[in-house]
Design a protein around this motif. Structure first.
Motif, mmCIF file in Angstrom:
data_model
loop_
_atom_site.group_PDB
_atom_site.id
_atom_site.type_symbol
_atom_site.label_atom_id
_atom_site.label_comp_id
_atom_site.label_asym_id
_atom_site.label_seq_id
_atom_site.Cartn_x
_atom_site.Cartn_y
_atom_site.Cartn_z
ATOM 1 N N ALA A 272 -1.521 7.779 1.191
ATOM 2 C CA ALA A 272 -0.526 6.910 1.824
ATOM 3 C C ALA A 272 0.802 7.640 1.998
ATOM 4 C CB ALA A 272 -0.337 5.637 1.002
ATOM 5 N N ALA A 273 1.190 8.434 1.014
ATOM 6 C CA ALA A 273 2.442 9.187 1.105
ATOM 7 C C ALA A 273 2.361 10.224 2.223
ATOM 8 C CB ALA A 273 2.746 9.871 -0.232
ATOM 9 N N GLN A 274 1.219 10.884 2.340
ATOM 10 C CA GLN A 274 1.060 11.873 3.412
ATOM 11 C C GLN A 274 1.113 11.204 4.775
ATOM 12 O OE1 GLN A 274 0.960 15.298 3.070
ATOM 13 N NE2 GLN A 274 1.253 15.171 5.279
ATOM 14 N N ALA A 275 0.450 10.062 4.910
ATOM 15 C CA ALA A 275 0.471 9.345 6.189
ATOM 16 C C ALA A 275 1.890 8.874 6.522
ATOM 17 C CB ALA A 275 -0.482 8.150 6.128
ATOM 18 N N ASP B 275 4.928 7.556 -9.767
ATOM 19 C CA ASP B 275 4.587 6.497 -10.716
ATOM 20 C C ASP B 275 3.146 6.646 -11.193
ATOM 21 O OD1 ASP B 275 5.504 4.123 -12.078
ATOM 22 O OD2 ASP B 275 4.154 2.980 -10.778
ATOM 23 N N CYS B 276 2.248 7.021 -10.303
ATOM 24 C CA CYS B 276 0.840 7.240 -10.678
ATOM 25 C C CYS B 276 0.716 8.420 -11.641
ATOM 26 C CB CYS B 276 -0.014 7.474 -9.437
ATOM 27 S SG CYS B 276 -0.267 5.998 -8.430
ATOM 28 N N GLY C 267 9.325 5.588 -0.391
ATOM 29 C CA GLY C 267 8.667 4.643 -1.297
ATOM 30 C C GLY C 267 7.289 5.102 -1.713
ATOM 31 N N GLN C 268 6.550 5.665 -0.775
ATOM 32 C CA GLN C 268 5.208 6.168 -1.099
ATOM 33 C C GLN C 268 5.284 7.369 -2.036
ATOM 34 O OE1 GLN C 268 2.608 4.580 -0.683
ATOM 35 N NE2 GLN C 268 2.976 3.202 1.010
ATOM 36 N N HIS D 145 -4.962 9.236 -5.976
ATOM 37 C CA HIS D 145 -5.508 9.759 -4.728
ATOM 38 C C HIS D 145 -5.081 8.879 -3.547
ATOM 39 C CE1 HIS D 145 -8.295 11.684 -1.970
ATOM 40 N NE2 HIS D 145 -8.776 10.490 -1.665
ATOM 41 N N ASN D 146 -5.209 7.563 -3.705
ATOM 42 C CA ASN D 146 -4.821 6.634 -2.634
ATOM 43 C C ASN D 146 -3.325 6.713 -2.352
ATOM 44 O OD1 ASN D 146 -7.456 5.770 -2.410
ATOM 45 N ND2 ASN D 146 -7.157 3.983 -3.712
#
Length: 158
Positions: A24-27, A63-64, A56-57, A19-20
């Motif tokens: 971060a990827a969306q931001a 990876d998650c 990278g995000q 979720h985090n």
């Protein structure tokens, strides 16, 4: 220690990481595609930097997902007599301090707390994980940290 409770805490922690990472990827994506990120000169690299961060995000999100898939494949295993992936184990050091570990396929260093007990994920690729594979209760492992050898006895393998 209840292994089922540990697995539920690990599932929750892995889902929280995902979720985090998605947030971060969306931001990062929003920053990379924002109109203020457009280069005004050839030396303006804000947009390029934002694009690298977004990439990278996105890799972190993938990876998650991979970690969740790898853990789900081993969560259904029962208790073990030898240490292998999916084993929950308790080690005691030379000062009789107890430490709990879950031998996971990924996410080394992830720590969850179950009833005031910290359980740290260690992977088979980690120095401690390499030594633990195939061991049983009452076996010893020695790990050198900061130039000092630490000996642990395996107390429980689940």
């Amino acid at each position: 220690m209840n292994k089922a409770h540990v697995i539920e805490h690990l599932r929750f922690a892995l889902t929280a990481q995902l979720h985090n990472a998605k947030q971060a990827a969306q931001a990062a994506h929003d920053a990379a595609t924002h109109e203020e990120s457009v280069a005004e000169t050839q030396y303006d690299t804000l947009g390029l930097e934002a694009a690298y961060l977004a990439q990278g995000q996105a890799e972190r999100v993938n990876d998650c997902y991979r970690a969740i898939q790898l853990f789900e494949a081993i969560f259904n295993g029962s208790n073990f007599h030898q240490v292998r992936e999916g084993a929950l184990l308790c080690l005691m050091d030379e000062n009789e301090q107890v430490k709990w570990f879950y031998l996971g396929p990924h996410a080394g260093g992830l720590t969850v707390t179950v009833k005031d007990t910290h359980i740290c994920v260690v992977t088979p690729q980690a120095p401690l994980g390499k030594q633990l594979i195939g061991k049983q209760c009452d076996d010893e492992v020695t790990l050198t940290m900061a130039g000092r050898a630490h000996t642990f006895v395996i107390v429980h393998v689940m």
